[in-house]
Scaffold this active site. Sequence first.
Site, PDB file in Angstrom:
ATOM      1  N   ALA A 173       0.866  -1.183   0.000  1.00 40.79           N
ATOM      2  CA  ALA A 173       0.000   0.000   0.000  1.00 40.79           C
ATOM      3  C   ALA A 173       0.900   1.230   0.000  1.00 40.79           C
ATOM      4  CB  ALA A 173      -0.889  -0.011   1.226  1.00 40.79           C
TER       5      ALA A 173
ATOM      6  N   GLY B  13       0.674  -5.015   1.048  1.00 38.35           N
ATOM      7  CA  GLY B  13      -0.550  -5.145   0.255  1.00 38.35           C
ATOM      8  C   GLY B  13      -0.307  -5.798  -1.095  1.00 38.35           C
TER       9      GLY B  13
ATOM     10  N   GLU C 166      -0.448  -9.367  -0.375  1.00 38.79           N
ATOM     11  CA  GLU C 166      -1.855  -9.679  -0.074  1.00 38.79           C
ATOM     12  C   GLU C 166      -2.694  -9.736  -1.356  1.00 38.79           C
ATOM     13  OE1 GLU C 166      -2.043  -6.479   2.772  1.00 38.79           O
ATOM     14  OE2 GLU C 166      -2.386  -7.901   4.403  1.00 38.79           O
TER      15      GLU C 166
ATOM     16  N   GLU D  90       4.945  -4.954   7.181  1.00 38.37           N
ATOM     17  CA  GLU D  90       4.201  -3.887   7.870  1.00 38.37           C
ATOM     18  C   GLU D  90       4.691  -3.636   9.289  1.00 38.37           C
ATOM     19  OE1 GLU D  90       2.843  -6.271   6.021  1.00 38.37           O
ATOM     20  OE2 GLU D  90       1.127  -5.533   4.860  1.00 38.37           O
TER      21      GLU D  90
HETATM   22  N1  DAK Z   1       4.563   3.212  -0.822  1.00 42.76           N
HETATM   23  C1  DAK Z   1       4.945   4.353  -1.417  1.00 42.76           C
HETATM   24  N2  DAK Z   1       6.059   4.481  -2.140  1.00 42.76           N
HETATM   25  C2  DAK Z   1       6.837   3.396  -2.269  1.00 42.76           C
HETATM   26  C3  DAK Z   1       6.517   2.152  -1.679  1.00 42.76           C
HETATM   27  C4  DAK Z   1       5.314   2.082  -0.922  1.00 42.76           C
HETATM   28  N3  DAK Z   1       4.870   0.948  -0.361  1.00 42.76           N
HETATM   29  N4  DAK Z   1       7.490   1.279  -1.975  1.00 42.76           N
HETATM   30  C5  DAK Z   1       8.387   1.949  -2.733  1.00 42.76           C
HETATM   31  N5  DAK Z   1       7.991   3.212  -2.918  1.00 42.76           N
HETATM   32  C6  DAK Z   1       8.665   4.259  -3.665  1.00 42.76           C
HETATM   33  C7  DAK Z   1       9.859   4.802  -2.892  1.00 42.76           C
HETATM   34  O1  DAK Z   1       9.444   5.746  -1.940  1.00 42.76           O
HETATM   35  C8  DAK Z   1      10.668   5.391  -4.010  1.00 42.76           C
HETATM   36  O2  DAK Z   1      10.099   6.628  -4.368  1.00 42.76           O
HETATM   37  P1  DAK Z   1      11.006   7.964  -4.474  1.00 42.76           P
HETATM   38  O3  DAK Z   1      11.738   8.069  -3.183  1.00 42.76           O
HETATM   39  O4  DAK Z   1      11.932   7.696  -5.630  1.00 42.76           O
HETATM   40  O5  DAK Z   1      10.018   9.056  -4.728  1.00 42.76           O
HETATM   41  C9  DAK Z   1      10.429   4.428  -5.158  1.00 42.76           C
HETATM   42  O6  DAK Z   1       9.231   3.728  -4.849  1.00 42.76           O
HETATM   43  C10 DAK Z   1      11.543   3.400  -5.303  1.00 42.76           C
HETATM   44  O7  DAK Z   1      11.737   2.786  -4.056  1.00 42.76           O
HETATM   45  P2  DAK Z   1      13.173   2.633  -3.366  1.00 42.76           P
HETATM   46  O8  DAK Z   1      14.060   3.773  -3.730  1.00 42.76           O
HETATM   47  O9  DAK Z   1      12.941   2.387  -1.919  1.00 42.76           O
HETATM   48  O10 DAK Z   1      13.703   1.319  -4.101  1.00 42.76           O
HETATM   49  P3  DAK Z   1      14.680   0.219  -3.529  1.00 42.76           P
HETATM   50  O11 DAK Z   1      14.979  -0.684  -4.678  1.00 42.76           O
HETATM   51  O12 DAK Z   1      15.828   0.823  -2.794  1.00 42.76           O
HETATM   52  O13 DAK Z   1      13.809  -0.589  -2.448  1.00 42.76           O
HETATM   53  C11 DAK Z   1      11.831  -1.729  -1.625  1.00 42.76           C
HETATM   54  C12 DAK Z   1      12.712  -1.308  -2.875  1.00 42.76           C
HETATM   55  C13 DAK Z   1      10.570  -2.380  -2.165  1.00 42.76           C
HETATM   56  C14 DAK Z   1      12.630  -2.741  -0.803  1.00 42.76           C
HETATM   57  C15 DAK Z   1      11.528  -0.483  -0.776  1.00 42.76           C
HETATM   58  O14 DAK Z   1      11.029   0.537  -1.636  1.00 42.76           O
HETATM   59  C16 DAK Z   1      10.547  -0.735   0.318  1.00 42.76           C
HETATM   60  O15 DAK Z   1      10.894  -1.295   1.355  1.00 42.76           O
HETATM   61  N6  DAK Z   1       9.281  -0.316   0.122  1.00 42.76           N
HETATM   62  C17 DAK Z   1       8.261  -0.371   1.138  1.00 42.76           C
HETATM   63  C18 DAK Z   1       7.749  -1.787   1.273  1.00 42.76           C
HETATM   64  C19 DAK Z   1       6.664  -1.880   2.354  1.00 42.76           C
HETATM   65  O16 DAK Z   1       6.957  -1.553   3.520  1.00 42.76           O
HETATM   66  N7  DAK Z   1       5.474  -2.328   1.999  1.00 42.76           N
HETATM   67  C20 DAK Z   1       4.367  -2.441   2.917  1.00 42.76           C
HETATM   68  C21 DAK Z   1       3.572  -1.150   2.933  1.00 42.76           C
HETATM   69  S1  DAK Z   1       2.213  -1.212   4.111  1.00 42.76           S
HETATM   70  C22 DAK Z   1      -5.435  -2.434   4.143  1.00 42.76           C
HETATM   71  C23 DAK Z   1      -5.011  -2.948   2.971  1.00 42.76           C
HETATM   72  C24 DAK Z   1      -3.655  -3.021   2.699  1.00 42.76           C
HETATM   73  C25 DAK Z   1      -2.734  -2.538   3.576  1.00 42.76           C
HETATM   74  C26 DAK Z   1      -3.155  -2.018   4.763  1.00 42.76           C
HETATM   75  C27 DAK Z   1      -4.514  -1.968   5.054  1.00 42.76           C
HETATM   76  N8  DAK Z   1      -6.816  -2.371   4.457  1.00 42.76           N
HETATM   77  C28 DAK Z   1      -7.801  -2.935   3.522  1.00 42.76           C
HETATM   78  C29 DAK Z   1      -7.312  -1.858   5.706  1.00 42.76           C
HETATM   79  C30 DAK Z   1      -1.330  -2.641   3.207  1.00 42.76           C
HETATM   80  C31 DAK Z   1      -0.316  -2.040   3.879  1.00 42.76           C
HETATM   81  C32 DAK Z   1       1.019  -2.057   3.284  1.00 42.76           C
HETATM   82  O17 DAK Z   1       1.256  -2.627   2.238  1.00 42.76           O
END
Ligand code: DAK
Length: 290
Positions: A98, A141, A144, A164
């Site tokens: 997400a 997400g 998921e 998360e």
């Molecule tokens: N959200 C927003 N931007 C993201 C992102 C994300 N999840 N993942 C990556 N990006 C963006 C980065 O911010 C970056 O943007 P800029 O800084 O260039 O503007 C760009 O994508 C490239 O990312 P990185 O520079 O970080 O690239 P790397 O290769 O170094 O790293 C990575 C890739 C995938 C390991 C890293 O980006 C990362 O750790 N990303 C976050 C992964 C994460 O934590 N995902 C979980 C998010 S929480 C619900 C439904 C669903 C959910 C919740 C509730 N309900 C129905 C109630 C879901 C929650 C989640 O998914």
Amino acid sequence: MLSMFRCTCHKSLNQLPITNRWNKAKFSTSSRSLYDHILVNRPAKGVSLVTLNRPKSLNALFTPLILELNDALQSADSDSSIGAIVITGSERAFAAGADIKEMKDKTFSEVYEQNFIRNWSEATRVKKPILAAVNGYALGGGCELAMMADIIYAGEKAVFGQPEIKLGIIPGAGGTQRLTRLIGKSRATELILTGKTLNAEQALAWGLVSAIYPPDKLVEETINTATLIASHGRLAVQAAKESINYGLQVGLEDGLLYERKLFYSLFATHDQKEGMSAFIEKRPSKFKGN
Ligand code: DAK
């Protein structure tokens, strides 16, 4: 809300200039995308391919994308020429979760009262089979969403995880439920509580995915399976999917009873008569989907 979106979506389609966005996906030659954050096309007979297309954010799932995805899934589900749906992303990311930037400043009362991203599990209401072709990151997400599909294929460099916990939250779209059912309690708990990721080989060994392919072959292989599924009788395919999913939610006796009732019901279809006649007459079946 969804119907409002759909209405707006089609209205904006009418307003698009002739030079609107042609689908640039690898398999697109003849169709165009109606959307801003996904591409939709038909790479093979009976198959709808939906490509998440927000590359700068690694396909982070924000509300407009989810609404478009839901719209595309519902359209494919109600389109009698489609028998299976493939969802994919890019080679770098299926979806990195997400959109953290969208979520960061939300308050409890906002997410609770507005039922934030309430339409996330729309994919699970689709009757037709969904296949996820996962290259690169499928995190949070994104993982998921893949798990809402009926079949998951992975590219060799796919990375799965529910990170998360590192953001101070827990999975919110089925991670604690589906991952546990798919790979077991100990493995799922370890992944969810540590935020560690899973590579494609582990995902295959643990039963999260059913096959691994080279990244550049993954979508093609997934489309091949989708095409095979779409060539079968639609009602039988949907009944099998429904029976499998129902069985995952109830005890064995209830599941067996449900399966038997669906089995009986298929004897009311043209395709059952056709499939069995074709076998006896030693010829290919000509299914009609009724
Ligand atoms: N959200 C927003 N931007 C993201 C992102 C994300 N999840 N993942 C990556 N990006 C963006 C980065 O911010 C970056 O943007 P800029 O800084 O260039 O503007 C760009 O994508 C490239 O990312 P990185 O520079 O970080 O690239 P790397 O290769 O170094 O790293 C990575 C890739 C995938 C390991 C890293 O980006 C990362 O750790 N990303 C976050 C992964 C994460 O934590 N995902 C979980 C998010 S929480 C619900 C439904 C669903 C959910 C919740 C509730 N309900 C129905 C109630 C879901 C929650 C989640 O998914």
